[in-house]
Design a protein around this motif. Sequence first.
Motif, mmCIF file in Angstrom:
data_model
loop_
_atom_site.group_PDB
_atom_site.id
_atom_site.type_symbol
_atom_site.label_atom_id
_atom_site.label_comp_id
_atom_site.label_asym_id
_atom_site.label_seq_id
_atom_site.Cartn_x
_atom_site.Cartn_y
_atom_site.Cartn_z
ATOM 1 N N ARG A 43 0.855 -1.197 0.000
ATOM 2 C CA ARG A 43 0.000 0.000 0.000
ATOM 3 C C ARG A 43 0.887 1.243 0.000
ATOM 4 N NH1 ARG A 43 -3.587 -3.082 -1.835
ATOM 5 N NH2 ARG A 43 -4.622 -4.488 -0.387
ATOM 6 N N LEU B 125 -0.057 5.033 1.063
ATOM 7 C CA LEU B 125 -0.408 5.422 2.424
ATOM 8 C C LEU B 125 0.785 5.963 3.208
ATOM 9 C CD1 LEU B 125 -2.710 2.464 3.563
ATOM 10 C CD2 LEU B 125 -3.398 4.773 2.887
ATOM 11 N N GLU C 170 -1.913 8.045 8.143
ATOM 12 C CA GLU C 170 -3.145 7.617 7.470
ATOM 13 C C GLU C 170 -3.334 6.104 7.624
ATOM 14 O OE1 GLU C 170 -5.388 8.030 3.152
ATOM 15 O OE2 GLU C 170 -3.192 8.184 3.219
ATOM 16 N N PHE C 171 -2.257 5.365 7.512
ATOM 17 C CA PHE C 171 -2.301 3.915 7.711
ATOM 18 C C PHE C 171 -2.871 3.588 9.086
ATOM 19 C CE2 PHE C 171 0.115 0.308 9.592
ATOM 20 C CZ PHE C 171 -0.456 -0.734 8.871
ATOM 21 N N SER D 116 -4.626 5.450 11.126
ATOM 22 C CA SER D 116 -6.016 5.908 11.228
ATOM 23 C C SER D 116 -6.970 4.956 10.516
ATOM 24 C CB SER D 116 -6.130 7.320 10.636
ATOM 25 O OG SER D 116 -7.467 7.742 10.619
ATOM 26 N N LEU D 117 -6.623 4.531 9.310
ATOM 27 C CA LEU D 117 -7.488 3.623 8.546
ATOM 28 C C LEU D 117 -7.592 2.251 9.197
ATOM 29 C CD1 LEU D 117 -6.489 4.513 4.873
ATOM 30 C CD2 LEU D 117 -8.694 4.944 5.996
ATOM 31 N N VAL D 118 -6.478 1.731 9.699
ATOM 32 C CA VAL D 118 -6.518 0.428 10.366
ATOM 33 C C VAL D 118 -7.409 0.498 11.595
ATOM 34 C CG1 VAL D 118 -5.162 -1.258 11.678
ATOM 35 C CG2 VAL D 118 -4.306 -0.418 9.483
ATOM 36 N N GLU E 278 -9.879 2.576 12.247
ATOM 37 C CA GLU E 278 -11.277 2.709 11.822
ATOM 38 C C GLU E 278 -11.818 1.381 11.311
ATOM 39 O OE1 GLU E 278 -14.003 5.019 8.508
ATOM 40 O OE2 GLU E 278 -12.049 5.878 9.024
ATOM 41 N N ALA E 279 -11.038 0.695 10.493
ATOM 42 C CA ALA E 279 -11.468 -0.595 9.954
ATOM 43 C C ALA E 279 -11.675 -1.615 11.080
ATOM 44 C CB ALA E 279 -10.451 -1.114 8.936
ATOM 45 N N GLU F 291 -15.349 -2.290 10.720
ATOM 46 C CA GLU F 291 -15.421 -3.415 9.785
ATOM 47 C C GLU F 291 -14.944 -4.748 10.345
ATOM 48 O OE1 GLU F 291 -16.655 -3.250 6.685
ATOM 49 O OE2 GLU F 291 -17.052 -1.097 6.803
ATOM 50 N N TYR G 78 -11.998 -5.528 11.067
ATOM 51 C CA TYR G 78 -10.706 -5.795 10.426
ATOM 52 C C TYR G 78 -9.717 -6.287 11.479
ATOM 53 C CZ TYR G 78 -6.440 -4.586 7.721
ATOM 54 O OH TYR G 78 -5.238 -4.598 7.050
ATOM 55 N N CYS H 203 -8.023 -8.589 2.912
ATOM 56 C CA CYS H 203 -7.854 -7.245 2.356
ATOM 57 C C CYS H 203 -6.411 -6.984 1.939
ATOM 58 C CB CYS H 203 -8.253 -6.200 3.397
ATOM 59 S SG CYS H 203 -9.891 -6.403 4.104
#
Length: 144
Positions: free
Chosen positions: A26, A29, A33-34, A36-38, A40-41, A45, A47, A79
């Motif tokens: 990825r 990223l 941001e990585f 933050s996204l992890v 949130e997921a 989700e 994840y 993913c």
Amino acid sequence: MSEKVVRELKKDQEIVSAYPVMNELRTHLKKAEFLSLVKEAMEVERYKLFAMEVDGRIVAVTGFKEMTTLYYGRFVWVCDLVTSEQYRSHGYGEELLRFVENWSKSHGYERIALSSGLKRTRAHQFYESKMNYDRVSYVFKKEF
């Protein structure tokens, strides 16, 4: 003999420790941001992020989530799956994907699915020839 372990990464520091390897897959990223996204997921989700460590060094990383759709029913979606370039061809990717398969079975799932970029022909060979995955569809996306 090398000490090899697969462990789940949940805390911020653990997640960030996987960034250098995940960034090989990825590349778009940035570290913040990585993270933050992890996070949130994980919250939204379901994840899960796991790393394979050899002698304390992360050599491969996978992220997956439990899903339910009308097409596949209940399944696990991989993913992300990446082995650091310097550690490829040592069987770590195979071992980590088998870990996800075993995790899936032990949690009551009957199937696993993933997508792979069109240009990643070596990855496609790995999934089809070595791991016995079937090529069943294309993934389409549209950006706004």
